[in-house]
Design a protein around this motif. Structure first.
Motif, short mmCIF file in Angstrom:
data_model
loop_
_atom_site.label_atom_id
_atom_site.label_comp_id
_atom_site.label_asym_id
_atom_site.label_seq_id
_atom_site.Cartn_x
_atom_site.Cartn_y
_atom_site.Cartn_z
N GLU A 279 37.94 27.82 42.44
CA GLU A 279 38.35 28.85 41.47
C GLU A 279 37.30 29.97 41.42
OE1 GLU A 279 38.04 28.51 36.95
OE2 GLU A 279 40.18 28.16 37.35
N ARG A 280 36.06 29.58 41.43
CA ARG A 280 34.97 30.56 41.39
C ARG A 280 34.99 31.43 42.65
NH1 ARG A 280 30.95 31.09 37.83
NH2 ARG A 280 29.03 32.05 38.53
N LEU A 281 35.27 30.83 43.80
CA LEU A 281 35.37 31.60 45.04
C LEU A 281 36.53 32.59 44.98
CD1 LEU A 281 34.57 28.79 47.61
CD2 LEU A 281 33.12 30.75 47.04
N SER A 282 37.61 32.20 44.32
CA SER A 282 38.74 33.12 44.13
C SER A 282 38.33 34.30 43.25
CB SER A 282 39.94 32.39 43.52
OG SER A 282 40.43 31.42 44.42
N LEU A 283 37.56 34.02 42.20
CA LEU A 283 37.07 35.10 41.34
C LEU A 283 36.15 36.04 42.11
CD1 LEU A 283 36.34 33.16 38.04
CD2 LEU A 283 38.03 34.99 38.36
N ILE A 284 35.31 35.47 42.95
CA ILE A 284 34.40 36.28 43.77
C ILE A 284 35.23 37.16 44.72
CG2 ILE A 284 32.65 36.21 45.60
CD1 ILE A 284 31.65 33.56 44.21
N ALA A 285 36.26 36.59 45.34
CA ALA A 285 37.12 37.36 46.25
C ALA A 285 37.82 38.49 45.50
CB ALA A 285 38.15 36.44 46.91
N LEU A 286 38.29 38.21 44.30
CA LEU A 286 38.93 39.25 43.48
C LEU A 286 37.94 40.36 43.14
CD1 LEU A 286 41.30 40.37 41.82
CD2 LEU A 286 40.53 38.91 39.94
N GLY A 287 36.73 39.96 42.76
CA GLY A 287 35.70 40.95 42.45
C GLY A 287 35.36 41.83 43.65
N ARG A 288 35.21 41.21 44.82
CA ARG A 288 34.91 41.97 46.03
C ARG A 288 36.04 42.93 46.36
NH1 ARG A 288 30.64 43.27 47.55
NH2 ARG A 288 30.87 42.96 49.76
N ALA A 289 37.29 42.45 46.26
CA ALA A 289 38.45 43.29 46.55
C ALA A 289 38.55 44.46 45.58
CB ALA A 289 39.73 42.46 46.52
N GLU B 212 26.79 42.48 40.97
CA GLU B 212 27.62 42.74 39.79
C GLU B 212 28.47 41.52 39.44
OE1 GLU B 212 28.56 47.51 39.91
OE2 GLU B 212 29.54 46.25 41.41
N ILE B 213 29.01 40.88 40.46
CA ILE B 213 29.83 39.68 40.23
C ILE B 213 28.98 38.57 39.62
CG2 ILE B 213 31.16 37.85 41.35
CD1 ILE B 213 32.03 40.06 43.42
N ALA B 214 27.79 38.38 40.17
CA ALA B 214 26.89 37.34 39.65
C ALA B 214 26.57 37.61 38.18
CB ALA B 214 25.61 37.28 40.48
N ALA B 215 26.31 38.86 37.84
CA ALA B 215 25.99 39.19 36.45
C ALA B 215 27.19 38.95 35.54
CB ALA B 215 25.54 40.66 36.36
N MET B 216 28.38 39.28 36.02
CA MET B 216 29.58 39.09 35.20
C MET B 216 29.92 37.63 34.99
SD MET B 216 32.53 41.90 35.80
CE MET B 216 32.90 41.36 37.41
N LEU B 217 29.68 36.82 36.02
CA LEU B 217 30.05 35.41 35.92
C LEU B 217 28.98 34.59 35.23
CD1 LEU B 217 31.74 34.81 39.39
CD2 LEU B 217 32.81 35.35 37.20
N GLY B 218 27.81 35.15 35.04
CA GLY B 218 26.78 34.49 34.25
C GLY B 218 26.14 33.27 34.90
N GLY B 219 25.81 33.35 36.17
CA GLY B 219 25.11 32.25 36.82
C GLY B 219 26.00 31.42 37.71
N PRO B 220 25.39 30.46 38.41
CA PRO B 220 26.11 29.72 39.44
C PRO B 220 26.95 28.54 38.95
CG PRO B 220 23.83 29.03 39.41
CD PRO B 220 23.96 30.15 38.39
#
Length: 140
Positions: free
Chosen positions: A47-57, A64-72
């Motif tokens: 699910e997190r990888l899907s969010l990362i893909a959405l953010g990149r797209a 920026e994605i790391a800051a928005m998601l608040g850590g690993p």
């Protein structure tokens, strides 16, 4: 739910193992341990990888994605909606710019003048493009 190794995760998500390791280094995802030499990940990391893909797209950088998601952590707490609104506004500006560029190119392609450089509308487009290029060069 059982943890999956990096090769299984790569196969299941289409994200290369090298990219998964890079995402882990950037703090976007976290492994849960190792099985032999292979990293293990919670199945919920998909699910997190899907969010990362959405953010990149959407044009977000990995930082920026790391800051928005608040850590690993695999579980997303909440996503910064202010940043989402900011990116949406940025995309609106880019869409507007691309629409104007498309309309200008279409006009140039359909213009009835014998030589395109004799078209006043096209010359305005060229002038604006040159001014933007100079502005960017000065900003750097």
């Amino acid at each position: 739910m059982f943890d999956i190794d990096i090769s299984e995760l790569a196969r299941a998500t289409g994200v290369r193992a090298s990219t998964l390791r890079f995402y882990e280094e950037k703090g976007l995802i976290a492994s849960t341990g190792r099985r032999g030499l292979k990293r293990l990940f919670s199945a919920t990391v998909t699910e997190r990888l899907s969010l990362i893909a959405l953010g990149r797209a959407s044009g977000f950088s990995l930082d920026e994605i790391a800051a928005m998601l608040g850590g690993p952590n695999p579980k997303v707490q909440d996503i910064d909606r202010t940043r989402l609104r900011g990116k949406a506004a940025e995309l609106d500006r880019r869409i507007d710019q691309l629409t104007r560029m498309r309309d200008g190119l279409t006009h140039a392609a359909d213009c009835k003048v014998p030589q395109l450089m004799d078209c006043p509308h096209f010359l305005r487009i060229v002038k604006v493009a040159g001014a933007r290029r100079r502005y960017r060069a000065e900003a750097v």
